[in-house]
Write a protein that holds these residues in place. Structure first.
Motif, PDB file in Angstrom:
ATOM      1  N   ALA A   1       0.837  -1.298  -0.030  1.00  0.00           N
ATOM      2  CA  ALA A   1      -0.034  -0.022   0.143  1.00  0.00           C
ATOM      3  C   ALA A   1       0.967   1.250   0.110  1.00  0.00           C
ATOM      4  O   ALA A   1       2.107   1.010   0.200  1.00  0.00           O
ATOM      5  CB  ALA A   1      -0.835   0.053   1.186  1.00  0.00           C
ATOM      6  N   VAL A   2       0.267   2.445  -0.350  1.00  0.00           N
ATOM      7  CA  VAL A   2       0.874   3.585   0.136  1.00  0.00           C
ATOM      8  C   VAL A   2       0.690   3.948   1.572  1.00  0.00           C
ATOM      9  O   VAL A   2      -0.581   3.870   1.726  1.00  0.00           O
ATOM     10  CB  VAL A   2       0.459   4.763  -0.789  1.00  0.00           C
ATOM     11  CG1 VAL A   2       1.047   6.141  -0.430  1.00  0.00           C
ATOM     12  CG2 VAL A   2       0.374   4.465  -2.256  1.00  0.00           C
ATOM     13  N   TYR A   3       1.798   4.358   2.318  1.00  0.00           N
ATOM     14  CA  TYR A   3       1.590   4.488   3.871  1.00  0.00           C
ATOM     15  C   TYR A   3       1.688   6.105   3.820  1.00  0.00           C
ATOM     16  O   TYR A   3       2.645   6.477   3.496  1.00  0.00           O
ATOM     17  CB  TYR A   3       2.631   3.803   4.251  1.00  0.00           C
ATOM     18  CG  TYR A   3       2.336   2.218   4.477  1.00  0.00           C
ATOM     19  CD1 TYR A   3       2.445   1.525   3.554  1.00  0.00           C
ATOM     20  CD2 TYR A   3       1.918   1.778   6.018  1.00  0.00           C
ATOM     21  CE1 TYR A   3       1.933   0.182   3.546  1.00  0.00           C
ATOM     22  CE2 TYR A   3       1.652   0.511   6.042  1.00  0.00           C
ATOM     23  CZ  TYR A   3       1.771  -0.635   4.943  1.00  0.00           C
ATOM     24  OH  TYR A   3       1.437  -1.633   5.071  1.00  0.00           O
ATOM     25  N   TYR A   4       0.853   6.654   4.639  1.00  0.00           N
ATOM     26  CA  TYR A   4       0.728   8.127   5.025  1.00  0.00           C
ATOM     27  C   TYR A   4       0.994   8.146   6.393  1.00  0.00           C
ATOM     28  O   TYR A   4       0.259   7.404   7.337  1.00  0.00           O
ATOM     29  CB  TYR A   4      -0.641   8.506   4.568  1.00  0.00           C
ATOM     30  CG  TYR A   4      -1.001   8.396   3.122  1.00  0.00           C
ATOM     31  CD1 TYR A   4      -1.498   7.129   2.617  1.00  0.00           C
ATOM     32  CD2 TYR A   4      -0.749   9.368   1.936  1.00  0.00           C
ATOM     33  CE1 TYR A   4      -1.651   7.085   1.454  1.00  0.00           C
ATOM     34  CE2 TYR A   4      -0.901   9.522   0.850  1.00  0.00           C
ATOM     35  CZ  TYR A   4      -1.451   8.352   0.495  1.00  0.00           C
ATOM     36  OH  TYR A   4      -1.951   8.011  -0.957  1.00  0.00           O
ATOM     37  N   CYS A   5       1.605   9.474   6.738  1.00  0.00           N
ATOM     38  CA  CYS A   5       1.675   9.630   8.298  1.00  0.00           C
ATOM     39  C   CYS A   5       0.690  10.957   8.549  1.00  0.00           C
ATOM     40  O   CYS A   5       0.428  11.793   7.441  1.00  0.00           O
ATOM     41  CB  CYS A   5       2.906  10.027   8.984  1.00  0.00           C
ATOM     42  SG  CYS A   5       3.740  11.365   8.348  1.00  0.00           S
ATOM     43  N   ALA A   6       0.241  11.055   9.524  1.00  0.00           N
ATOM     44  CA  ALA A   6      -0.764  12.143   9.713  1.00  0.00           C
ATOM     45  C   ALA A   6      -0.755  12.667  11.227  1.00  0.00           C
ATOM     46  O   ALA A   6      -0.183  12.007  12.099  1.00  0.00           O
ATOM     47  CB  ALA A   6      -2.309  11.588   9.591  1.00  0.00           C
ATOM     48  N   ALA A   7      -1.091  13.897  11.407  1.00  0.00           N
ATOM     49  CA  ALA A   7      -0.785  14.651  12.519  1.00  0.00           C
ATOM     50  C   ALA A   7      -2.167  15.378  12.964  1.00  0.00           C
ATOM     51  O   ALA A   7      -3.009  15.658  12.252  1.00  0.00           O
ATOM     52  CB  ALA A   7       0.104  15.755  12.442  1.00  0.00           C
ATOM     53  N   ARG A   8      -2.357  15.488  14.365  1.00  0.00           N
ATOM     54  CA  ARG A   8      -3.599  16.004  14.982  1.00  0.00           C
ATOM     55  C   ARG A   8      -3.367  16.492  16.256  1.00  0.00           C
ATOM     56  O   ARG A   8      -2.687  16.047  17.019  1.00  0.00           O
ATOM     57  CB  ARG A   8      -4.803  15.107  14.787  1.00  0.00           C
ATOM     58  CG  ARG A   8      -4.630  13.996  16.127  1.00  0.00           C
ATOM     59  CD  ARG A   8      -6.060  13.236  15.934  1.00  0.00           C
ATOM     60  NE  ARG A   8      -7.200  13.942  15.943  1.00  0.00           N
ATOM     61  CZ  ARG A   8      -7.721  14.378  17.235  1.00  0.00           C
ATOM     62  NH1 ARG A   8      -7.211  14.327  18.425  1.00  0.00           N
ATOM     63  NH2 ARG A   8      -8.808  15.108  17.042  1.00  0.00           N
ATOM     64  N   HIS A   9      -3.860  18.032  16.673  1.00  0.00           N
ATOM     65  CA  HIS A   9      -3.930  18.245  17.962  1.00  0.00           C
ATOM     66  C   HIS A   9      -4.519  17.271  18.926  1.00  0.00           C
ATOM     67  O   HIS A   9      -5.709  16.763  18.376  1.00  0.00           O
ATOM     68  CB  HIS A   9      -4.283  19.679  18.124  1.00  0.00           C
ATOM     69  CG  HIS A   9      -3.511  20.834  17.572  1.00  0.00           C
ATOM     70  ND1 HIS A   9      -3.614  21.121  16.249  1.00  0.00           N
ATOM     71  CD2 HIS A   9      -2.239  21.381  17.809  1.00  0.00           C
ATOM     72  CE1 HIS A   9      -2.560  21.937  15.876  1.00  0.00           C
ATOM     73  NE2 HIS A   9      -1.848  22.150  16.925  1.00  0.00           N
ATOM     74  N   GLY A  10      -4.126  17.149  20.024  1.00  0.00           N
ATOM     75  CA  GLY A  10      -4.874  16.388  20.954  1.00  0.00           C
ATOM     76  C   GLY A  10      -4.660  14.945  21.072  1.00  0.00           C
ATOM     77  O   GLY A  10      -3.601  14.394  20.489  1.00  0.00           O
ATOM     78  N   PRO A  11      -5.420  14.007  21.508  1.00  0.00           N
ATOM     79  CA  PRO A  11      -5.194  12.509  21.688  1.00  0.00           C
ATOM     80  C   PRO A  11      -5.114  11.938  20.097  1.00  0.00           C
ATOM     81  O   PRO A  11      -5.989  12.374  19.371  1.00  0.00           O
ATOM     82  CB  PRO A  11      -6.092  12.158  22.491  1.00  0.00           C
ATOM     83  CG  PRO A  11      -7.397  13.102  22.435  1.00  0.00           C
ATOM     84  CD  PRO A  11      -6.731  14.532  22.003  1.00  0.00           C
ATOM     85  N   PRO A  12      -4.595  10.723  20.203  1.00  0.00           N
ATOM     86  CA  PRO A  12      -4.691  10.050  18.899  1.00  0.00           C
ATOM     87  C   PRO A  12      -5.740   9.645  18.626  1.00  0.00           C
ATOM     88  O   PRO A  12      -7.010   9.240  19.585  1.00  0.00           O
ATOM     89  CB  PRO A  12      -3.651   8.804  19.203  1.00  0.00           C
ATOM     90  CG  PRO A  12      -3.377   8.874  20.645  1.00  0.00           C
ATOM     91  CD  PRO A  12      -3.782  10.163  21.351  1.00  0.00           C
TER      92      PRO A  12
END
Length: 123
Positions: free
Chosen positions: A92-103
């Motif tokens: 697959a294509v693997y993506y990383c992602a970010a968000r404020h707060g809890p996972p």
């Protein structure tokens, strides 16, 4: 603006290992929960793993549990995904992602995304 750059993908034989990295261009990296997702051809993007701000809490999809480890180095603004015992269905294509707060486990809950890195596992 937060930029995420993945690296470490490639072609590997079944049973092999890869370590993906995601560098984040923000000094406030430690204020973001991070996640890894993947998308195979013709399929929807799916959750792989996520990690809390400090790294003390991690979450995994059942399909990768026991084979993958997510970690982060807040001093290097980088999150990692160590993948072992790879299977062809991990392709697959693997993506990383970010968000404020809890996972979180759902992709719409992440604010920032990288461009992705291709992982291909041959049988």
């Amino acid at each position: 603006q937060v930029q995420l750059v993945e690296s470490g993908g490639g072609l590997v034989q079944a049973g092999g290992s890869l370590r993906l990295s995601c560098a984040v261009s923000r000094r406030t990296f430690s204020s973001y929960a991070m996640g890894w997702f993947r998308q195979a051809p013709g399929k929807e993007r799916e959750f792989v793993a996520s990690i809390s701000l400090s790294g003390s809490s991690t979450y995994y999809a059942d399909s990768v549990k026991g084979r993958c480890t997510i970690s982060r180095d807040n001093a290097k603004n980088t999150v990692y995904l160590q993948m072992n015992s790879l299977k062809p269905e991990d392709t697959a294509v693997y993506y990383c992602a970010a968000r404020h707060g809890p996972p979180r486990l759902r992709s719409p809950e992440y604010e920032y995304w990288g461009q992705g890195t291709q992982v291909t596992v041959s049988s």
